[in-house]
Design a protein around this motif. Sequence first.
Motif, mmCIF file in Angstrom:
data_model
loop_
_atom_site.group_PDB
_atom_site.id
_atom_site.type_symbol
_atom_site.label_atom_id
_atom_site.label_comp_id
_atom_site.label_asym_id
_atom_site.label_seq_id
_atom_site.Cartn_x
_atom_site.Cartn_y
_atom_site.Cartn_z
ATOM 1 N N ASP A 141 -4.753 -11.734 -4.039
ATOM 2 C CA ASP A 141 -5.034 -10.411 -3.485
ATOM 3 C C ASP A 141 -4.406 -10.385 -2.099
ATOM 4 O OD1 ASP A 141 -6.081 -8.082 -2.319
ATOM 5 O OD2 ASP A 141 -7.949 -8.267 -3.455
ATOM 6 N N ALA A 142 -3.398 -9.534 -1.930
ATOM 7 C CA ALA A 142 -2.654 -9.488 -0.667
ATOM 8 C C ALA A 142 -3.560 -9.197 0.527
ATOM 9 C CB ALA A 142 -1.541 -8.448 -0.752
ATOM 10 N N ASP A 143 -4.659 -8.488 0.300
ATOM 11 C CA ASP A 143 -5.585 -8.201 1.403
ATOM 12 C C ASP A 143 -6.098 -9.483 2.053
ATOM 13 O OD1 ASP A 143 -5.347 -5.475 1.148
ATOM 14 O OD2 ASP A 143 -7.257 -5.205 0.107
ATOM 15 N N ASP A 144 -6.213 -10.549 1.262
ATOM 16 C CA ASP A 144 -6.708 -11.824 1.791
ATOM 17 C C ASP A 144 -5.720 -12.480 2.754
ATOM 18 O OD1 ASP A 144 -8.937 -11.477 0.173
ATOM 19 O OD2 ASP A 144 -8.172 -12.799 -1.419
ATOM 20 N N TYR A 145 -4.491 -11.991 2.783
ATOM 21 C CA TYR A 145 -3.444 -12.602 3.595
ATOM 22 C C TYR A 145 -3.053 -11.767 4.811
ATOM 23 C CZ TYR A 145 -3.261 -15.903 -0.149
ATOM 24 O OH TYR A 145 -3.619 -16.863 -1.053
ATOM 25 N N HIS A 146 -3.733 -10.640 5.011
ATOM 26 C CA HIS A 146 -3.463 -9.844 6.213
ATOM 27 C C HIS A 146 -3.868 -10.636 7.447
ATOM 28 C CE1 HIS A 146 -2.007 -5.836 5.435
ATOM 29 N NE2 HIS A 146 -2.850 -5.680 4.443
ATOM 30 N N TRP B 49 3.624 -10.115 7.003
ATOM 31 C CA TRP B 49 2.627 -10.263 5.927
ATOM 32 C C TRP B 49 3.331 -10.326 4.577
ATOM 33 C CZ3 TRP B 49 1.140 -5.584 3.034
ATOM 34 C CH2 TRP B 49 0.077 -5.773 2.150
ATOM 35 N N LEU B 50 4.291 -9.429 4.347
ATOM 36 C CA LEU B 50 5.036 -9.411 3.088
ATOM 37 C C LEU B 50 5.887 -10.675 2.929
ATOM 38 C CD1 LEU B 50 6.072 -5.664 3.186
ATOM 39 C CD2 LEU B 50 4.516 -6.702 1.509
ATOM 40 N N CYS B 51 6.468 -11.149 4.024
ATOM 41 C CA CYS B 51 7.250 -12.393 3.971
ATOM 42 C C CYS B 51 6.372 -13.570 3.563
ATOM 43 C CB CYS B 51 7.912 -12.672 5.315
ATOM 44 S SG CYS B 51 9.398 -11.717 5.610
ATOM 45 N N ASN B 52 5.178 -13.628 4.086
ATOM 46 C CA ASN B 52 4.246 -14.683 3.704
ATOM 47 C C ASN B 52 3.944 -14.602 2.207
ATOM 48 O OD1 ASN B 52 2.357 -16.831 4.031
ATOM 49 N ND2 ASN B 52 0.707 -15.339 4.213
ATOM 50 N N LEU B 53 3.707 -13.395 1.719
ATOM 51 C CA LEU B 53 3.433 -13.212 0.289
ATOM 52 C C LEU B 53 4.655 -13.588 -0.550
ATOM 53 C CD1 LEU B 53 1.487 -9.852 0.549
ATOM 54 C CD2 LEU B 53 0.512 -12.088 -0.051
ATOM 55 N N HIS B 54 5.840 -13.224 -0.082
ATOM 56 C CA HIS B 54 7.080 -13.600 -0.779
ATOM 57 C C HIS B 54 7.167 -15.118 -0.916
ATOM 58 C CE1 HIS B 54 11.326 -14.238 -1.655
ATOM 59 N NE2 HIS B 54 11.364 -15.011 -0.591
ATOM 60 N N ASP B 55 6.903 -15.822 0.178
ATOM 61 C CA ASP B 55 6.993 -17.279 0.155
ATOM 62 C C ASP B 55 6.000 -17.879 -0.843
ATOM 63 O OD1 ASP B 55 8.972 -17.048 2.072
ATOM 64 O OD2 ASP B 55 7.692 -17.692 3.737
ATOM 65 N N ILE B 56 4.811 -17.315 -0.916
ATOM 66 C CA ILE B 56 3.796 -17.787 -1.869
ATOM 67 C C ILE B 56 4.266 -17.538 -3.303
ATOM 68 C CG2 ILE B 56 1.462 -17.339 -2.748
ATOM 69 C CD1 ILE B 56 0.704 -16.755 0.259
ATOM 70 N N LEU B 57 4.745 -16.316 -3.570
ATOM 71 C CA LEU B 57 5.241 -15.988 -4.912
ATOM 72 C C LEU B 57 6.402 -16.892 -5.304
ATOM 73 C CD1 LEU B 57 5.287 -12.072 -4.937
ATOM 74 C CD2 LEU B 57 3.713 -13.570 -6.166
ATOM 75 N N LEU B 58 7.351 -17.038 -4.396
ATOM 76 C CA LEU B 58 8.536 -17.845 -4.681
ATOM 77 C C LEU B 58 8.147 -19.288 -4.992
ATOM 78 C CD1 LEU B 58 11.617 -17.753 -4.862
ATOM 79 C CD2 LEU B 58 11.682 -18.345 -2.443
ATOM 80 N N LEU C 22 -0.059 -10.472 -8.443
ATOM 81 C CA LEU C 22 -0.307 -10.143 -7.041
ATOM 82 C C LEU C 22 -0.780 -8.703 -6.948
ATOM 83 C CD1 LEU C 22 -0.060 -10.631 -3.925
ATOM 84 C CD2 LEU C 22 2.305 -9.801 -4.140
ATOM 85 N N ALA C 23 -1.941 -8.498 -6.345
ATOM 86 C CA ALA C 23 -2.427 -7.153 -6.030
ATOM 87 C C ALA C 23 -2.014 -6.870 -4.594
ATOM 88 C CB ALA C 23 -3.942 -7.078 -6.176
ATOM 89 N N CYS C 24 -1.151 -5.875 -4.421
ATOM 90 C CA CYS C 24 -0.612 -5.575 -3.092
ATOM 91 C C CYS C 24 -0.203 -4.112 -3.056
ATOM 92 C CB CYS C 24 0.603 -6.465 -2.824
ATOM 93 S SG CYS C 24 1.419 -6.193 -1.237
ATOM 94 N N SER C 25 -0.476 -3.446 -1.954
ATOM 95 C CA SER C 25 -0.120 -2.030 -1.846
ATOM 96 C C SER C 25 1.370 -1.813 -2.080
ATOM 97 C CB SER C 25 -0.540 -1.466 -0.489
ATOM 98 O OG SER C 25 -0.011 -2.253 0.559
ATOM 99 N N ALA C 26 2.233 -2.607 -1.451
ATOM 100 C CA ALA C 26 3.691 -2.532 -1.652
ATOM 101 C C ALA C 26 4.159 -1.082 -1.750
ATOM 102 C CB ALA C 26 4.096 -3.338 -2.886
ATOM 103 N N LEU C 27 3.801 -0.292 -0.757
ATOM 104 C CA LEU C 27 3.980 1.155 -0.826
ATOM 105 C C LEU C 27 5.434 1.622 -0.832
ATOM 106 C CD1 LEU C 27 1.126 2.168 1.640
ATOM 107 C CD2 LEU C 27 1.082 2.283 -0.862
ATOM 108 N N LYS C 28 6.324 0.866 -0.194
ATOM 109 C CA LYS C 28 7.733 1.266 -0.124
ATOM 110 C C LYS C 28 8.590 0.333 -0.975
ATOM 111 C CE LYS C 28 7.848 2.978 4.669
ATOM 112 N NZ LYS C 28 8.548 2.772 5.964
ATOM 113 N N LYS C 29 9.716 0.855 -1.433
ATOM 114 C CA LYS C 29 10.651 0.012 -2.186
ATOM 115 C C LYS C 29 11.086 -1.175 -1.334
ATOM 116 C CE LYS C 29 14.851 -0.199 -4.913
ATOM 117 N NZ LYS C 29 15.053 -1.588 -4.567
ATOM 118 N N THR C 30 11.312 -0.938 -0.064
ATOM 119 C CA THR C 30 11.701 -2.028 0.838
ATOM 120 C C THR C 30 10.665 -3.146 0.818
ATOM 121 O OG1 THR C 30 12.763 -0.423 2.285
ATOM 122 C CG2 THR C 30 12.296 -2.575 3.237
ATOM 123 N N TYR C 31 9.395 -2.790 0.778
ATOM 124 C CA TYR C 31 8.334 -3.800 0.754
ATOM 125 C C TYR C 31 8.379 -4.589 -0.555
ATOM 126 C CZ TYR C 31 6.319 -0.859 4.485
ATOM 127 O OH TYR C 31 6.104 -0.122 5.613
#
Length: 187
Positions: free
Chosen positions: A34-39, A61-70, A81-90
């Motif tokens: 849950d991405a909220d846990d990593y804010h 925050w997104l970079c940290n999540l990327h590193d975990i996923l990778l 992964l549950a994450c808002s990821a509101l923009k395509k860039t994110y």
Amino acid sequence: MAAPGALLVMGVSGSGKSTVGALLASELGWKFYDADDYHPEENRRKMGKGIPLNDQDRIPWLCNLHDILLRDVASGQRVVLACSALKKTYRDILTQGKDGVALKCEESGKEAKQAEMQLLVVHLSGSFEVISGRLLKREGHFMPPELLQSQFETLEPPAAPENFIQISVDKNVSEIIATIMETLKMK
């Protein structure tokens, strides 16, 4: 496309990302984040004061999540992964890292082997009225309902060429899970 190594359950706050993501991971036997846990604490404080996050708040925050996923996907672990990821860039940062290549965000300036991460984006969508009603009933979360409008304003729904499905939050959770499971069978 090969079966995804990761599922991103995305949407605005209150769309059901954490609930759907956790149940889906359990059903699939995949790891759940849950991405909220990593804010970082600063982000939580800012949102708690009713101040929307900006790109400068979100990118580390997104970079940290990327590193975990990778890390997990590279080791063969499938992930939800549950994450808002509101923009395509994110969403691009989550899959490709900060500079558009699948590297650890902290190593983006160094030579490194690019890793491919297959991702299925599950966009939980709903009207402002429905999701606002959900947020008003939610207790104990750092994201206040007053920030929902800013999330809708920031939202860039997934579109081609992203690998995604969109599911209405008007469905019940078991219907949402069934739709996702059916989609995965077709991949």
